[in-house]
Each structure stands twice: as structure tokens, then as C-alpha cells.
Scaffold this active site. Structure first.
Site, PDB file in Angstrom:
ATOM      1  N   GLU A 269      22.945  21.384   2.608  1.00 16.04           N
ATOM      2  CA  GLU A 269      22.419  20.827   1.362  1.00 16.04           C
ATOM      3  C   GLU A 269      21.116  20.101   1.636  1.00 16.04           C
ATOM      4  OE1 GLU A 269      25.027  18.415  -1.041  1.00 16.04           O
ATOM      5  OE2 GLU A 269      23.360  17.729  -2.266  1.00 16.04           O
ATOM      6  N   LYS A 401      45.471  15.927   2.226  1.00 16.03           N
ATOM      7  CA  LYS A 401      44.521  16.911   1.678  1.00 16.03           C
ATOM      8  C   LYS A 401      44.640  17.097   0.173  1.00 16.03           C
ATOM      9  CE  LYS A 401      44.513  19.018   6.189  1.00 16.03           C
ATOM     10  NZ  LYS A 401      44.751  20.124   7.064  1.00 16.03           N
ATOM     11  N   ASP A 477      38.964  17.400  10.399  1.00 11.91           N
ATOM     12  CA  ASP A 477      39.531  18.415   9.509  1.00 11.91           C
ATOM     13  C   ASP A 477      38.793  18.349   8.175  1.00 11.91           C
ATOM     14  OD1 ASP A 477      41.056  19.929   7.800  1.00 11.91           O
ATOM     15  OD2 ASP A 477      42.961  19.361   8.725  1.00 11.91           O
ATOM     16  N   HIS A 575      15.029  16.967  -5.617  1.00 12.27           N
ATOM     17  CA  HIS A 575      15.802  18.165  -5.289  1.00 12.27           C
ATOM     18  C   HIS A 575      14.957  19.417  -5.487  1.00 12.27           C
ATOM     19  CE1 HIS A 575      20.053  17.795  -4.155  1.00 12.27           C
ATOM     20  NE2 HIS A 575      19.809  16.529  -4.418  1.00 12.27           N
TER      21      HIS A 575
END
Ligand code: ADP
Length: 590
Positions: A269, A401, A477, A575
Site C-alpha cells: 500500500e 482470529k 500470524d 494518495h
């Protein structure tokens, strides 16, 4: 301490673009010192040969034009040539051919070829009437099918799918060819290749080739070479066929609790690293951030079922009785010398009991460790509660998660708060906004806006951006970014409204410095950069705890910068500027 210092060295060995073009990187070529290049056949070094031919070309062009002008002035026929003119014409042709061969068709094409924007831009996608149109646009993108990228589809020869010649890895021998055929026929299961061959790299190459033939899709662009496949066997990835490359950028130095850290962030990104870097600069110029680790405990909550709610309640009372804790923790702690039971909190849904075990796990993130401890306790409980039916070792009350209030309120992994007072002058000069605008935006966006959205742990601007990038770089993770990104960002004007107090509170940062992906070469290099690689020998768990505070500190920097960009109305423009081009994004931080 060395590893935490900023690196100032710069690569100086990059080849000039024309050299790279001449060398042409092939799919399975590897450059090393011994490799022969075409230019090795030249009597002079390449740059001298170039200089000679350049000089020759322009000299003879100059000479011939001068002669031409004289002939026109003297009315001499142009086709009448003397010896020097004949020699000059030969020299012109020879040097022209050399220069054409040197720059070649690639050079000419590269002038017309778009350099970065291979995909339709967002406006084009917005304009597209339907998905088909978008697909059409993607298909017509100009991917350079050059030396390193063979896009030609696999072909069918004698009713068998074969890859284009350039896709067949050089490692494949006749024996490999036989194994590929047997994988394609189904007589050799793909997952057995590693154990059958005893060579993980070869297994990956064979599986990859079989996959390409089976699917008729090329994996060109997904590298096979340059990875240690043994290192992932049995713990990180099954049935590998290559690896994805993600660039790692560095934000920092992040001045946290008096120490400078260079924070590795793996991301694609644009703006993210530059923006976090700007936040780090604001923190540094304001004297640094401070963090506190509030809690450190991994959780696992199995679900068990009884014939009645009463029986389920019996077990709940048994587990929560302080008199039983010592015995239970002794049984639990047998799983590892690092696992230490802290508490068991239970909740009931009818006849079903969810017991949330919390334990410290040293420098490991701890999921494996805690699961083993929980299993020990379940086995033990079965003696006294033989009517207990174990439904699952994880009953989602853990909660792993998934966004869940239990993590937000109770915490999971490391709970950290990190704060800093940013000087008003720094807010103005570095963050290009003012304290009042930031405080107001934080209240309306991160607090009120998130409340209106019914957010769970999402009272922040983009904590997950920083968490994900640091997690990928350091081998955590990535799925645990869900709850690890739970964060409330607070901003308040202090010192008579002159300065900004900013803090991030993150209750569920799940990190480790041993186990899982942390031991892989690239990830462990990033941990090393932060000075938290592996197990801490003096005090088990302090590396993982330090990493959690660095994650929180980096989130603080990211929050400051993005909130400032929004407060100053710069977000869209920055951006558009940095997410779509290959410009030097480091300028954003200045
Ligand atoms: P996780 O529990 O995070 O899934 P693993 O079980 O894969 O991690 O890795 C932890 C392993 O590392 C355990 O076998 C443990 O004994 C070992 N280990 C070595 N040093 C440490 C340490 N300082 N902290 C935690 N575990 C450690």
C-alpha cells in the site's frame, strides 16, 4: 543495540539500465560472477567500446555533412566519392549497426511502453459499465512479455498439456518428468512429494510444473528459486509451489521508551510506510513515546457439553474455585516450561460450558502451547466429570482470529497502552495541521463515527494497516490482525491547548518471536532489526512483550499521521500522488 541503529549504507552496485537490458534476465537464469556475457567477447571494456563507436558515429556524420555541403557549394555531383568519403560511409554504417544492436528494439519499445501503470485506473473501473468490460480492460493491459516474463499459455502436444519451453524449470530431469506425469495421473499424491523425494526444493518444482500443466495456467511471476523450502516443511506451509514477494519498507526511527527502533513494514500500500515515518518523526521531535504493558496472556476456550445445565454449572464452579487453581495449573503447566496458567473464566450457554484459559507463553505467541495445556486439563477433568462431552478444543470464546467483545474487554495476548505529547509546533510543522482540528476529528471520527457504526474495537483510523504490515514483516500470524488491531485512539489538547496528548490502547496484540513464521530467514531478519529475534535468554517473554510495545508505538505513529492528513484535507491528494506513481515517497515525511 546495533540492530536498533539506523542503517545509512546505500547499495552502490546497481547496473545502469542499459547494462540490465543487454544482459536480459531469463526465467531460470541466475547471475553470478562466473556467468559469461556477450560483452566479454569485446577486445575493450564495454564502456570504452561504446565510447569509441559513439565518437565514430558522430564524427563521420559531421564529416559527411561537411563534405556534402562543400559539394553542393562547388556543384560537384554527390555520387562522386573520394577514398576518405568511402571510408567514412563504411564507418557510418558500421557504427550505426553497432549502436542499433546495442540499444536494440527493447530500448525503442521501452520509450513507448508505459512503465508502471499496467492496470486500468480506478476511474476507468468506475466508468466501466459492467464486470465484463473491466475484465476486457484487464486483458488488454500491456504486461511486458519480455525476457523475464513468459506469458504464453501452455500448449497441447500429442494430447498432453506441456508448458512453453521457457516455463520448464532447468532442474527437471527425465526422472522428474516421470514424477510429474504420475502426479498428473493421480498415482502420486502431490502432498507426498517432499517425503518421497527427500528434497523440498525439487518437490516444489515438480508440484509447480504439474500444477501448471493441470490448470493450463502459467505461474510465471511467482518465483520458485531463492527460497529455503526445508524451512517451511511441517510448520509453515504445505504443498508449496513458490513464494510471494512483498516489499519491506522501514519507518523510523521510532523513539519509544527511550530507544530508537527502525520498524520493518511489509506492504504494497503506497503511502503507508511514508505516512508512518512522518508519525515517527513527529513523535521523535516531541521527545518520544512511552508504553505500558498492561497484561500478557494467551487464551484458549474449549467447549464441553453435559446432559444438563446444572452439571455444566458444577464444572464452572469447580474451575473457578480458587482452591482448585493450584492443582489445575500444575496439570496445565506440564505442557511447556513456558506455559503458566493465569486464570480460567467460564461462561455457560444452556448445557454447554465454555472455559476460557489464560496463560503466559514466554516469547511464543502461544496458540500451540496453550492448546497442549488445555488438552492436559480436559483429560484430567474427564476423571471427575466423566459425563463431560468435549465438543471442541476451541469453542470460539477464546476468541482467535475473529472480532469479539471478549478480547476487546478482557484482552488476548499482550494488552498495551502507548502515549505521547506532541508539541504544538511539531503538529504545525511536521503534521501540517493544528491541535484543535486533530482533537475534533478524533472525537467525531474515531469515537463518535465508530460508535455510530457499531464498531467493535475499531475506534481508530487505521491501526490494522500498521499491524498487518509489521506482522507480515516479522512472521506473525496475519489472520490475528483481526483482534490485534483492536485499538482506541484518544486525542486531547494539553498545556493550555498548545500541545496534543495522543494515545493508543490495544488490548489484544498477539505476537511472538519464536515459533511459526518467525524463524524463517526474512522474517527473522526483521525481528533482528528490532532487536527482538528469538527467545530472550535472560527473561523469557521479554522479546515478545517488547515487540508488542513496538507494534503499539508504530500504530501511534500511523494514527498521528493519517489523522493529520485528514485533518488537513490532504488524504486524497497524497494518495493520488503517491499511490499511483513511482515517485520518492520519502518526501511525504519532510
Ligand atoms: P506457538 O505456541 O506460538 O504456536 P510454537 O509452539 O510453535 O509456538 O513454539 C514455541 C516453541 O518454542 C515451544 O516448543 C517452546 O518450548 C519453544 N521455546 C523456546 N524458547 C522459548 C521462549 N523463550 N518462549 C516460548 N517458547 C520458547
Amino acid at each position: 543495540m546495533d540492530s536498533r541503529r539506523r542503517s545509512t549504507s546505500k547499495a552502490t552496485t546497481a547496473s545502469p539500465p542499459h547494462m540490465k537490458m543487454k544482459m536480459g534476465v531469463g526465467l531460470h537464469e541466475h547471475h553470478n560472477d562466473k556467468e559469461l556475457k556477450a560483452s566479454d567477447a569485446l577486445p575493450l571494456p564495454l564502456y570504452l567500446t561504446n565510447a569509441v563507436f559513439f565518437t565514430l558515429f558522430f564524427s563521420v556524420v559531421y564529416f559527411l555533412l561537411t563534405r556534402w555541403r562543400e559539394k553542393i557549394r562547388n556543384s560537384t555531383p554527390l555520387h562522386v566519392l573520394n577514398l576518405s568519403e568511402i571510408v567514412a560511409i563504411f564507418a557510418f554504417v558500421a557504427s550505426f549497426i553497432y549502436l542499433l544492436g546495442f540499444f536494440g528494439i527493447d530500448f525503442v519499445q521501452s520509450i513507448f511502453r508505459p512503465s508502471v501503470d499496467l492496470w486500468p485506473n480506478e476511474d476507468e473501473i468506475d466508468d466501466a459499465q459492467n464486470a465484463d468490460e473491466i475484465i476486457l480492460k484487464e486483458d488488454t493491459r500491456k504486461v511486458p512479455c519480455g525476457a523475464g516474463l513468459d506469458c504464453s499459455p501452455p500448449q497441447i502436444v500429442n494430447k498432453e498439456i506441456v508448458s512453453p519451453p521457457s516455463l520448464v524449470p532447468t532442474v527437471l530431469s527425465e526422472e522428474d518428468e516421470e514424477i510429474i506425469k504420475s502426479v498428473l495421473k493421480g498415482s502420486t499424491p502431490s502432498y507426498t512429494l517432499e517425503s518421497k523425494l527427500g528434497d523440498c526444493k525439487r518437490a516444489a518444482a515438480i508440484r509447480r510444473e504439474a500444477l501448471q500443466r493441470l490448470t493450463g495456467k502459467s505461474l510465471t511471476g511467482l518465483p520458485l528459486e531463492g527460497f529455503d523450502y526445508e524451512s517451511v516443511l511441517g510448520q509453515c506451509c504445505e504443498m508449496p509451489v513458490g513464494y510471494v514477494q512483498i516489499p519491506v519498507g522501514i519507518a523510523g526511527p521510532l523513539l519509544l521508551d527511550g530507544i530508537e527502533y527502525s520498524v520493518p513494514m511489509a506492504t504494497t500500500e503506497g503511502c503507508l510506510v511514508a505516512s508512518t515515518n512522518r508519525g515517527c518523526k513527529a513523535i521523535h521531535l516531541s521527545g518520544g513515546a512511552a508504553s505500558v504493558l498492561l497484561k500478557d496472556g494467551m487464551t484458549r476456550a474449549p467447549v464441553v457439553r453435559f446432559a444438563s445445565a446444572q452439571r455444566a454449572a458444577h464444572l464452572k464452579f469447580f474451575l473457578e474455585n480458587p482452591n482448585n487453581f493450584e492443582n489445575l495449573s500444575m496439570i496445565f503447566n506440564k505442557s511447556s516450561r513456558f506455559a503458566r496458567l493465569q486464570n480460567i473464566k467460564c461462561t455457560i450457554a444452556g448445557k454447554n460450558l465454555y472455559m476460557r484459559f489464560t496463560c503466559s507463553t514466554g516469547d511464543a505467541m502461544g496458540m500451540n502451547m496453550i492448546s497442549k495445556g488445555v488438552q492436559n486439563v480436559l483429560d484430567y477433568l474427564q476423571n471427575d466429570f466423566s459425563d463431560m462431552d468435549v465438543i471442541g478444543i476451541s469453542g470460539n470464546f477464546c476468541s482467535d482470529k475473529k472480532a469479539a467483545a471478549v478480547n476487546w474487554i478482557e484482552g488476548r495476548g499482550k494488552s498495551v497502552v502507548c502515549e505521547c505529547v506532541i508539541k504544538g509546533e511539531v503538529v504545525k510543522k511536521v503534521l501540517k495541521t493544528n491541535v484543535a482540528a486533530l482533537v475534533e476529528l478524533n472525537m467525531l471520527k474515531n469515537l463518535t463515527g465508530s460508535a455510530m457504526a457499531g464498531a467493535l474495537g475499531g475506534f481508530n483510523a487505521h491501526a490494522s494497516n500498521i499491524v498487518a504490515a509489521v506482522y507480515i514483516a516479522t512472521g506473525q500470524d496475519p489472520a490475528q490482525t483481526v483482534e490485534s488491531s483492536h485499538c482506541i485512539t484518544m486525542m486531547e489538547a494539553v498545556n493550555d491547548g498548545q500541545d496534543l496528548h495522543v494515545s493508543v490502547t490495544m488490548p489484544s496484540i498477539e505476537v511472538g518471536t519464536v515459533g511459526g513464521g518467525t524463524q524463517l530467514a526474512s522474517q527473522s531478519a526483521c525481528l533482528n532489526l528490532l532487536g527482538v529475534k528469538g527467545a530472550n535468554r535472560e527473561s523469557a517473554g521479554s522479546n515478545a512483550r517488547l515487540l508488542a510495545t513496538i507494534v503499539a508505538g508504530s500504530v501511534l505513529a500511523g494514527e498521528l499521521s493519517l489523522m493529520s492528513a485528514q485533518a488537513a484535507g490532504q488524504l486524497v491528494s497524497s494518495h493520488m500522488k503517491y499511490n499511483r506513481s513511482s515517485k520518492d515517497v520519502s518526501k511525504v515525511s519532510s
